[in-house]
Design a protein around this motif. Structure first.
Motif, PDB file in Angstrom:
ATOM      1  N   ALA A 152       2.420   1.377   0.407  1.00 32.16           N
ATOM      2  CA  ALA A 152       3.059   0.471   1.363  1.00 32.16           C
ATOM      3  C   ALA A 152       3.107   1.110   2.757  1.00 32.16           C
ATOM      4  CB  ALA A 152       4.468   0.126   0.898  1.00 32.16           C
ATOM      5  N   VAL A 153       3.379   2.427   2.812  1.00 32.75           N
ATOM      6  CA  VAL A 153       3.397   3.129   4.096  1.00 32.75           C
ATOM      7  C   VAL A 153       2.008   3.127   4.722  1.00 32.75           C
ATOM      8  CG1 VAL A 153       3.734   5.376   5.199  1.00 32.75           C
ATOM      9  CG2 VAL A 153       5.360   4.577   3.474  1.00 32.75           C
ATOM     10  N   VAL A 154       0.996   3.396   3.904  1.00 35.46           N
ATOM     11  CA  VAL A 154      -0.382   3.374   4.400  1.00 35.46           C
ATOM     12  C   VAL A 154      -0.724   1.990   4.946  1.00 35.46           C
ATOM     13  CG1 VAL A 154      -2.813   3.538   3.736  1.00 35.46           C
ATOM     14  CG2 VAL A 154      -1.177   5.223   2.887  1.00 35.46           C
ATOM     15  N   GLY A 155      -0.379   0.953   4.186  1.00 38.79           N
ATOM     16  CA  GLY A 155      -0.660  -0.412   4.622  1.00 38.79           C
ATOM     17  C   GLY A 155       0.054  -0.770   5.909  1.00 38.79           C
ATOM     18  N   LEU A 156       1.305  -0.336   6.046  1.00 35.68           N
ATOM     19  CA  LEU A 156       2.075  -0.635   7.249  1.00 35.68           C
ATOM     20  C   LEU A 156       1.443   0.023   8.470  1.00 35.68           C
ATOM     21  CD1 LEU A 156       4.604  -1.868   8.549  1.00 35.68           C
ATOM     22  CD2 LEU A 156       5.834   0.243   7.976  1.00 35.68           C
ATOM     23  N   PHE A 157       1.073   1.283   8.342  1.00 34.61           N
ATOM     24  CA  PHE A 157       0.440   1.985   9.453  1.00 34.61           C
ATOM     25  C   PHE A 157      -0.899   1.352   9.805  1.00 34.61           C
ATOM     26  CE2 PHE A 157       3.651   5.107   9.030  1.00 34.61           C
ATOM     27  CZ  PHE A 157       3.588   5.947  10.125  1.00 34.61           C
ATOM     28  N   ALA A 158      -1.638   0.924   8.798  1.00 38.81           N
ATOM     29  CA  ALA A 158      -2.935   0.295   9.037  1.00 38.81           C
ATOM     30  C   ALA A 158      -2.761  -1.019   9.803  1.00 38.81           C
ATOM     31  CB  ALA A 158      -3.661   0.056   7.720  1.00 38.81           C
ATOM     32  N   LEU A 159      -1.725  -1.776   9.474  1.00 39.95           N
ATOM     33  CA  LEU A 159      -1.488  -3.060  10.138  1.00 39.95           C
ATOM     34  C   LEU A 159      -1.211  -2.893  11.631  1.00 39.95           C
ATOM     35  CD1 LEU A 159       0.664  -5.031   7.525  1.00 39.95           C
ATOM     36  CD2 LEU A 159      -1.650  -5.569   8.299  1.00 39.95           C
ATOM     37  N   VAL A 160      -0.558  -1.788  11.996  1.00 38.18           N
ATOM     38  CA  VAL A 160      -0.233  -1.586  13.413  1.00 38.18           C
ATOM     39  C   VAL A 160      -1.286  -0.733  14.123  1.00 38.18           C
ATOM     40  CG1 VAL A 160       2.233  -1.877  13.050  1.00 38.18           C
ATOM     41  CG2 VAL A 160       1.235   0.415  12.862  1.00 38.18           C
ATOM     42  N   GLY A 161      -2.423  -0.460  13.422  1.00 32.38           N
ATOM     43  CA  GLY A 161      -3.542   0.206  14.064  1.00 32.38           C
ATOM     44  C   GLY A 161      -3.549   1.715  14.005  1.00 32.38           C
ATOM     45  N   TYR A 162      -2.766   2.300  13.094  1.00 28.40           N
ATOM     46  CA  TYR A 162      -2.728   3.761  12.971  1.00 28.40           C
ATOM     47  C   TYR A 162      -3.057   4.187  11.542  1.00 28.40           C
ATOM     48  CZ  TYR A 162      -0.463   3.745  17.520  1.00 28.40           C
ATOM     49  OH  TYR A 162      -0.179   3.562  18.855  1.00 28.40           O
ATOM     50  N   ARG A 163      -4.166   3.689  11.037  1.00 28.40           N
ATOM     51  CA  ARG A 163      -4.522   3.953   9.634  1.00 28.40           C
ATOM     52  C   ARG A 163      -4.689   5.440   9.365  1.00 28.40           C
ATOM     53  NH1 ARG A 163      -9.339   4.564   7.304  1.00 28.40           N
ATOM     54  NH2 ARG A 163     -10.396   3.913   9.204  1.00 28.40           N
ATOM     55  N   GLN A 164      -5.358   6.172  10.268  1.00 27.51           N
ATOM     56  CA  GLN A 164      -5.552   7.601  10.041  1.00 27.51           C
ATOM     57  C   GLN A 164      -4.236   8.361  10.037  1.00 27.51           C
ATOM     58  OE1 GLN A 164      -8.635   8.335  13.116  1.00 27.51           O
ATOM     59  NE2 GLN A 164      -9.850   9.148  11.441  1.00 27.51           N
ATOM     60  N   SER A 166      -1.530   7.354   8.996  1.00 27.22           N
ATOM     61  CA  SER A 166      -0.760   7.042   7.787  1.00 27.22           C
ATOM     62  C   SER A 166      -0.829   8.181   6.776  1.00 27.22           C
ATOM     63  CB  SER A 166      -1.283   5.751   7.152  1.00 27.22           C
ATOM     64  OG  SER A 166      -2.593   5.931   6.623  1.00 27.22           O
ATOM     65  N   VAL A 167      -1.947   8.879   6.745  1.00 24.87           N
ATOM     66  CA  VAL A 167      -2.088   9.994   5.804  1.00 24.87           C
ATOM     67  C   VAL A 167      -1.067  11.078   6.110  1.00 24.87           C
ATOM     68  CG1 VAL A 167      -3.638  11.810   5.006  1.00 24.87           C
ATOM     69  CG2 VAL A 167      -4.521   9.520   5.411  1.00 24.87           C
ATOM     70  N   LEU A 168      -0.910  11.404   7.390  1.00 24.60           N
ATOM     71  CA  LEU A 168       0.061  12.423   7.765  1.00 24.60           C
ATOM     72  C   LEU A 168       1.485  11.945   7.515  1.00 24.60           C
ATOM     73  CD1 LEU A 168      -1.497  13.777  11.090  1.00 24.60           C
ATOM     74  CD2 LEU A 168      -1.586  14.783   8.817  1.00 24.60           C
ATOM     75  N   ALA A 169       1.730  10.648   7.703  1.00 23.58           N
ATOM     76  CA  ALA A 169       3.065  10.112   7.450  1.00 23.58           C
ATOM     77  C   ALA A 169       3.424  10.223   5.971  1.00 23.58           C
ATOM     78  CB  ALA A 169       3.129   8.650   7.898  1.00 23.58           C
ATOM     79  N   VAL A 170       2.491   9.841   5.095  1.00 25.55           N
ATOM     80  CA  VAL A 170       2.743   9.937   3.651  1.00 25.55           C
ATOM     81  C   VAL A 170       2.901  11.395   3.239  1.00 25.55           C
ATOM     82  CG1 VAL A 170       1.755   9.510   1.367  1.00 25.55           C
ATOM     83  CG2 VAL A 170       1.566   7.767   3.149  1.00 25.55           C
ATOM     84  N   LEU A 171       2.067  12.254   3.800  1.00 21.84           N
ATOM     85  CA  LEU A 171       2.162  13.685   3.504  1.00 21.84           C
ATOM     86  C   LEU A 171       3.521  14.222   3.942  1.00 21.84           C
ATOM     87  CD1 LEU A 171       0.320  15.957   2.400  1.00 21.84           C
ATOM     88  CD2 LEU A 171      -0.274  16.481   4.757  1.00 21.84           C
ATOM     89  N   GLY A 172       3.973  13.805   5.108  1.00 20.34           N
ATOM     90  CA  GLY A 172       5.271  14.245   5.597  1.00 20.34           C
ATOM     91  C   GLY A 172       6.409  13.785   4.717  1.00 20.34           C
ATOM     92  N   LEU A 173       6.347  12.539   4.240  1.00 16.63           N
ATOM     93  CA  LEU A 173       7.388  12.021   3.348  1.00 16.63           C
ATOM     94  C   LEU A 173       7.423  12.803   2.031  1.00 16.63           C
ATOM     95  CD1 LEU A 173       6.958   8.171   3.914  1.00 16.63           C
ATOM     96  CD2 LEU A 173       8.827   9.632   4.720  1.00 16.63           C
ATOM     97  N   GLY A 174       6.232  13.132   1.519  1.00 15.58           N
ATOM     98  CA  GLY A 174       6.182  13.931   0.302  1.00 15.58           C
ATOM     99  C   GLY A 174       6.770  15.312   0.525  1.00 15.58           C
ATOM    100  N   GLY A 175       6.482  15.898   1.687  1.00 15.43           N
ATOM    101  CA  GLY A 175       7.042  17.207   2.010  1.00 15.43           C
ATOM    102  C   GLY A 175       8.556  17.167   2.121  1.00 15.43           C
ATOM    103  N   VAL A 176       9.085  16.109   2.744  1.00 16.78           N
ATOM    104  CA  VAL A 176      10.540  15.953   2.868  1.00 16.78           C
ATOM    105  C   VAL A 176      11.178  15.837   1.482  1.00 16.78           C
ATOM    106  CG1 VAL A 176      12.366  14.396   3.640  1.00 16.78           C
ATOM    107  CG2 VAL A 176      10.489  14.968   5.177  1.00 16.78           C
TER     108      VAL A 176
END
Length: 375
Positions: A152-164, A166-176
């Motif tokens: 869902a996070v990947v899809g949300l980032f892709a919708l607003v034009g930041y698909r790449q 999104s990988v760092l965002a998901v990685l960051g959430l996993g790290g947190v």
């Protein structure tokens, strides 16, 4: 504000906001692969991160360009899915490094590329993409709700034009999530030792993986990257020079706990797209990797949600699969790419590479025969 080093009108090293964001263009596929590799093998993540940090800085300063430094995806992908142990991965990386150093110094990169054939290289890329996707599904099934949230996070980032990103965002959430479980780690410098994760082991699987990786590396990391240096940065960097630097990287880093590393056209294009124009991006990213190495403890890694890794590997697999098909033209070449990929998934990448290497010259001859005018 940008701070520059050097006397030329356009410095080889700049440190600005665009160089910092450009540095992220090379990390969107590197970090997920490194974390997945550390979670599935005996590799020492801190030592691996130090290798990436050091060589990001070395080649950024040496070339004055934001060259990519990334894992050799065929070998690392095979290790992630269990086809290679870390010991076999290290042996394959040393073999690949030796070959790349030799062919680069002898000026043989172009000849090696012509012998292998681009459809075969693309087929190996497709095979690794399929294997990574298979591993991603297995990891995601371990905790479907977490995997669904990551998607869902990947899809949300892709919708607003930041698909790449999104990988760092998901990685960051996993790290947190991991830090919330283990607590904030105390910075610790990794021990300096030779082969900290195990000594290399030569096997048939390691040799097969080496051959398959060399096809990808020569085509994508040497020749395609050399072309992009001219297209994007108007700089003349030879494929043989890139081959030499990749060989030196592997032969130096692996004995100290690193993994097989290469340059890559995708990472270079990613850095350019995010704003990097000089080797300053490499210096900034290298410092970031070195800092991360101090806190990448085993406890944090063990607490990292594996279902999140599944999401990350899906994104990486899609990117690699797209790269495999983007340059392909002609139905016969397309068929060979698909055939090599499927054989790599069902049997192994080594067998797929041999199949492609045998089929490619036959395909060329048939095309040449078909194009001759009737007498």
């Amino acid at each position: 504000m940008a701070y520059s080093l050097g006397s030329r009108a356009e410095s080889d090293l700049e440190f600005s906001a665009s160089e910092l964001t450009g540095a992220l263009g090379d990390s969107v596929t590197v970090l997920p692969l490194l974390i997945a590799l550390a979670a599935t093998t005996s590799v020492s993540l801190p030592h691996v991160l130090i290798g990436f940090g050091v060589f990001q800085i070395v080649w950024g300063v040496y070339y004055g360009l934001p060259l990519s430094v990334e894992p050799m995806k065929a070998l690392v992908g095979l290790a992630i899915v269990g086809a290679l142990s870390y010991a076999e991965l290290a042996a394959a990386g040393l073999f690949a490094g030796g070959v790349l150093l030799a062919v680069g110094r002898l000026g043989l990169v172009g000849r090696l590329q012509r012998v292998v054939g681009e459809p075969v290289i693309r087929g190996v890329q497709f095979a690794v993409a399929l294997l990574l996707f298979e591993a991603a599904v297995d990891l995601s099934l371990g905790n479907p709700p977490v995997a669904a949230a990551g998607l869902a996070v990947v899809g949300l980032f892709a919708l607003v034009g930041y698909r790449q990103a999104s990988v760092l965002a998901v990685l960051g959430l996993g790290g947190v999530a991991a830090v919330a479980t283990t607590g904030v780690p105390t910075p610790t410098a990794p021990e300096l030792t030779v082969f900290p994760a195990g000594t290399p082991t030569v096997t048939s699987a390691a040799l097969e993986g080496t051959v398959a990786q060399l096809g990808m590396t020569v085509g994508n990391a040497a020749i395609a990257t050399a072309l992009l240096c001219g297209d994007l940065y108007d700089r003349d960097v030879s494929a043989d020079a890139l081959s030499t630097s990749m060989g030196a990287t592997c032969l130096t880093a692996i004995p100290l706990g690193g993994i097989p590393m290469c340059h890559g056209s995708g990472g270079l294009a990613g850095k350019y797209a995010f704003g990097a124009r000089t080797g300053g991006a490499n210096v900034l990213l290298g410092i970031g990797y070195l800092a991360l190495a101090l806190v990448a403890t085993g406890a944090v890694l063990a607490a990292f949600p594996t279902a999140v890794l599944g999401v990350l590997l899906v994104v990486v697999a899609l990117e690699l699969g797209k790269a495999a098909f983007d340059p392909v033209s002609g139905s016969r070449s397309l068929a060979l790419v698909v055939a090599v990929g499927v054989v790599g998934l069902v049997v192994n990448v080594g067998a797929a590479f041999v199949l492609g290497a045998v089929a490619f010259p036959l395909l060329v001859r048939r095309s040449e025969t078909g194009s001759r005018p009737a007498q």
